[in-house]
Scaffold this active site. Structure first.
Site, PDB file in Angstrom:
ATOM      1  CG  ASP A  45      -2.009   1.209   1.223  1.00 19.62           C
ATOM      2  OD1 ASP A  45      -1.623   2.227   0.486  1.00 19.62           O
ATOM      3  OD2 ASP A  45      -3.027   0.872   1.801  1.00 19.62           O
ATOM      4  CE1 TYR A  55      -5.766  10.681 -10.905  1.00 22.39           C
ATOM      5  CE2 TYR A  55      -6.322  12.753 -12.462  1.00 22.39           C
ATOM      6  CZ  TYR A  55      -5.413  11.578 -12.339  1.00 22.39           C
ATOM      7  OH  TYR A  55      -4.618  11.158 -13.051  1.00 22.39           O
ATOM      8  CE  LYS A  65      -2.552  11.860 -11.017  1.00 25.45           C
ATOM      9  NZ  LYS A  65      -1.076  10.973 -11.089  1.00 25.45           N
TER      10      LYS A  65
END
Length: 377
Positions: free
Chosen positions: A68, A160, A164
């Protein structure tokens, strides 16, 4: 090339996070096709086994490791095992991520935290593990798999896009530090377009319809080719992959407000199909989905018919040096030809006899006889 070993004939050692599916899976297979030893880091056991088979079939050596990436100690322990079993790491590719498709008010705080831990901190921990081993050797390459959304955010993907953007900022800081230290270690980013990967079938979604990539859609092998090119040319700070990525990033640079309004109008429909979401579908935010689904999802998603297998923009980017040299040679040859034609024309005019006019003829007769012909009697 930078990122490879100095010793001739040594096998390239590559680490790919998020290697069990999607872009990571395609990238691992692409490195294996050129004979690399590839360490595969991901959570899903079935996906890892499938990725390992892909690597071996492509001609590489595989080391699957269930990790992980949000666990810094586990990532570092995996890097230690890679160097012990495969050798010094030449290239580290950070590609693992998780996300949530939903409007901001519908995302729970623990979901923001978990997705950020995987997507942003997973990159940070992977980068640190690579640096601990690369910096003492003064060589190596880290490739951060980014997205056009690292610059241009879209609705329904705040988790997301935020991660990013954070990766982009982190990478720029690191790049400056490496330049300051005149380090032989390099970091570069590969900014990707919309891709046909399994993520749209397994990410946590609260949308009423099935999520999809923003068109145009490319196959993950297009991204993999771009990532390999980035690993081989890490002195370029960024590699833009896909024509849509170039258009998006240029639009963000020159027409940000216009893009805000355009995405507000089109961004919801363009990221959803007409099909309703299956309420029983698995989500990989907290656990890998391949075990629950009982299958290996592979590299491709469900948008095969819409996905492009090639990108003209990527081809031009990968060949920009010979293309630039060819253009320069063509320009030089054209300039030389034009100059030669001009000299020829000039010399031709110099060698030709003077054009005789009635006035010049009359003047000649006058000089010879003292009077012009029309005064003859």
């Amino acid at each position: 090339m930078t990122g490879k070993r100095d010793q001739r004939d040594a096998t390239e050692v590559v680490v790919v996070t998020g290697a069990s599916g999607g872009v990571g899976r395609a990238t691992a297979r692409a490195f294996a096709a050129r004979g690399a030893s590839v360490a595969l880091l991901a959570r899903g056991e079935e996906g890892l086994e499938g990725a390992a088979r892909d690597v071996r079939q492509a001609g590489g050596r595989a080391l699957p490791l269930a990790v992980d990436v949000s666990d810094a100690e586990a990532v570092d322990a995996a890097a230690e095992r890679v160097e012990r079993e495969l050798g010094p790491i030449d290239v580290w590719v950070n590609a693992a991520f998780s996300t949530v498709f939903a409007p901001v008010p519908e995302i729970r705080s623990e979901e923001f935290r978990r997705a950020t831990e995987v997507t942003y901190f997973g990159f940070v921990y992977g980068t640190q593990a690579a640096l601990r081993r690369m910096l003492p050797r003064d060589r190596g390459t880290i490739v951060q798999v980014g997205s056009a959304l690292a610059y241009r955010s879209v609705p329904l993907q705040s988790v997301y896009c935020g991660a990013k953007h954070a990766i982009q900022g982190f990478t720029e800081s690191l790049r400056c530090e490496l330049l300051h230290d005149r380090s032989g270690v390099h970091v570069t980013m590969a900014q990707l377009p919309g891709l046909n990967t399994p993520q749209f079938s397994w990410v946590l979604s609260r949308l009423s319809r099935h999520p999809r990539p923003v068109p145009p859609v490319y196959q993950p092998e297009v991204a993999a080719r771009g990532i390999l090119h980035a690993a081989d040319h890490p002195r370029r700070r960024e590699h833009w992959i896909g024509g849509s990525t170039v258009a998006t990033l240029l639009g963000q640079r020159f027409a940000t407000g216009l893009l805000d309004r355009y995405l507000a109008r089109t961004g919801y429909d363009s990221q959803q199909t007409d099909d309703a979401v299956d309420p029983s579908r698995p989500a990989n935010l907290w656990e890998p989905v391949d075990g629950a689904a009982g299958r290996d999802f592979g590299a491709h998603g469900v948008f095969e018919e819409q996905a492009h297998e090639r990108s003209l923009q990527l081809w031009l980017s990968r060949h920009r040096r010979p293309l630039a040299m060819g253009a320069a040679l063509a320009t030089t040859a054209g300039t030389a030809l034009a100059a030669g034609l001009r000299r020829h024309a000039h010399n031709g005019r110099a060698e030709a006899p003077p054009r005789r006019t009635a006035r010049s003829s009359s003047k000649a007769w006058t000089n010879a006889w003292g009077r012009s012909p029309r005064n003859w009697r």
